[in-house]
Design a protein around this motif. Structure first.
Motif, PDB file in Angstrom:
ATOM      1  N   ARG A 164      16.551 -33.312  -9.541  1.00 27.23           N
ATOM      2  CA  ARG A 164      16.124 -34.662  -9.174  1.00 27.23           C
ATOM      3  C   ARG A 164      15.143 -34.611  -7.996  1.00 27.23           C
ATOM      4  O   ARG A 164      15.339 -33.862  -7.039  1.00 27.23           O
ATOM      5  N   GLY A 165      14.094 -35.381  -8.066  1.00 22.55           N
ATOM      6  CA  GLY A 165      13.106 -35.433  -6.999  1.00 22.55           C
ATOM      7  C   GLY A 165      13.676 -36.018  -5.722  1.00 22.55           C
ATOM      8  O   GLY A 165      14.694 -36.723  -5.732  1.00 22.55           O
ATOM      9  N   LEU A 166      13.007 -35.767  -4.614  1.00 17.91           N
ATOM     10  CA  LEU A 166      13.506 -36.171  -3.298  1.00 17.91           C
ATOM     11  C   LEU A 166      13.752 -37.675  -3.180  1.00 17.91           C
ATOM     12  O   LEU A 166      14.655 -38.100  -2.459  1.00 17.91           O
ATOM     13  N   SER A 167      12.953 -38.460  -3.872  1.00 12.88           N
ATOM     14  CA  SER A 167      13.083 -39.924  -3.791  1.00 12.88           C
ATOM     15  C   SER A 167      13.191 -40.557  -5.171  1.00 12.88           C
ATOM     16  O   SER A 167      12.899 -41.746  -5.346  1.00 12.88           O
ATOM     17  N   ALA A 168      13.596 -39.793  -6.161  1.00 15.93           N
ATOM     18  CA  ALA A 168      13.618 -40.275  -7.543  1.00 15.93           C
ATOM     19  C   ALA A 168      14.852 -41.120  -7.837  1.00 15.93           C
ATOM     20  O   ALA A 168      15.957 -40.830  -7.372  1.00 15.93           O
TER      21      ALA A 168
END
Length: 336
Positions: free
Chosen positions: A208-212
């Motif tokens: 998962r992306g840092l701000s996803a």
């Protein structure tokens, strides 16, 4: 749109229905469960009159999906996906996987020693970084192809399947013998890379992306699956919040929420979540308590002198202690 079929439908009836749907310009994705058969219509079904489909004798129910992700949606695939590696190791569907190894492969002695130790402690997959995306261009970037060869040697000696991060499409030939391809948080929305990984059948661990958001993570998985590769494993690795006391904030909520939304396995990376080795054990136990499908843990035989992320890496003896606690918790959860 999902078409749920009646029980005991004949093959000829299913083929006739699929042929008709395809004649309307839609792609059909089939899901054959133990008790239910579902047909997923891929394409813009907003203008489709569902009564036409409902008129077929094989059809039991029409379900419209509002979410933009289709193949990753549990509504289309009610049963858990189980990703099976070449050696028979299973991930998902009640099969717990324990992935462990150094953040970065540094030497033959290091990776082989760590591989042996984590296997003895119960790990069934070996991790090791060959190519390292770093915030600073001056930080250690990994040993590349040399590191992959060392990982393969550790695999040969221990029998553990291996996972390593791929950063670009051009690296694919180098990963031919790697069992699981990892897509890092920074590459979660590298759509060209995701589509390329979708064109082969090798399992992909998608971080998962840092701000996803959850939907953005599932849409990234959809990119892979839309090209034909359903062997996707989701990884919660912590997100960026206003808190500065730890590296990232582990979103425990992601585990049950993603299990509701998708049939794909969900594992957790407690090492990157906090960035602090002493927090890895409690975060791991919390994740297991929330019913994650596995953990990916950084383990190094000499963290103080590690070339990458030594502060969040467990020593082999610490990993062994943590693994014992995890297995005891898993046993207790099975009794409840």
């Amino acid at each position: 749109m999902i078409v749920k079929l009646r029980k005991n439908v004949k093959v000829e009836q299913i083929e006739k229905l699929i042929g008709f749907i395809e004649s309307l310009g839609f792609e059909v994705d089939c899901s054959f469960g133990e008790n239910t058969t579902l047909l997923g219509l891929i394409g813009d079904t907003s203008g489709l009159d569902s009564s036409i489909i409902k008129s077929f004798e094989a059809v039991d129910e029409i379900i419209r999906i509002q979410e933009p992700y289709k193949r990753a949606n549990r509504k289309f695939h009610p049963e858990d996906t189980v990703v099976i590696l070449e050696n028979g190791t299973k991930i998902g569907g009640g099969n717990f996987c324990l992935i462990a190894g150094p953040c970065s492969v540094e030497s033959e002695e290091q990776i082989i020693e760590v591989a042996k130790r984590v296997k003895d402690s119960g790990a069934n997959i070996l991790r090791g970084g060959a190519f390292k995306p770093r915030t600073s261009p001056y930080s250690f970037q990994g040993k590349g192809e040399v590191a992959l060869k060392l990982l393969l040697k550790a695999k040969e000696i221990t029998g553990l399947p291996i996972i390593s991060e791929i950063m670009e499409i051009g690296q694919l030939p180098l990963f031919e013998d790697v069992d699981i391809l990892q897509v890092g948080a920074r590459n979660m929305q590298n759509f060209d890379l995701l589509k390329a990984l979708g064109k082969q059948s090798k399992p992909v661990l998608l971080k998962r992306g840092l701000s996803a958001t959850y939907e953005e993570l599932l849409m990234a998985a959809e990119y892979i699956m839309s090209e034909g590769n359903d062997n996707v494993i989701l990884c919660e690795r912590g997100i960026r919040t206003f808190e500065t006391g730890v590296r990232n904030t582990l979103d425990i909520t992601a585990i049950p929420v993603l299990h509701e939304k998708t049939h794909l396995p969900v594992i957790v990376d407690p090492s990157h979540s906090s960035g602090v080795s002493r927090l890895v054990k409690p975060l791991s136990l919390a994740s297991v308590g929330a019913s994650c499908d596995g953990l990916i843990i950084e383990v190094h035989n000499d963290p103080e002198n590690a070339l990458c992320d030594g502060n969040q890496s467990l020593r082999p003896d610490e990993f062994d202690d943590m693994a014992r606690s995890i297995f005891r918790l898993k046993e207790a959860m099975m009794v409840v």
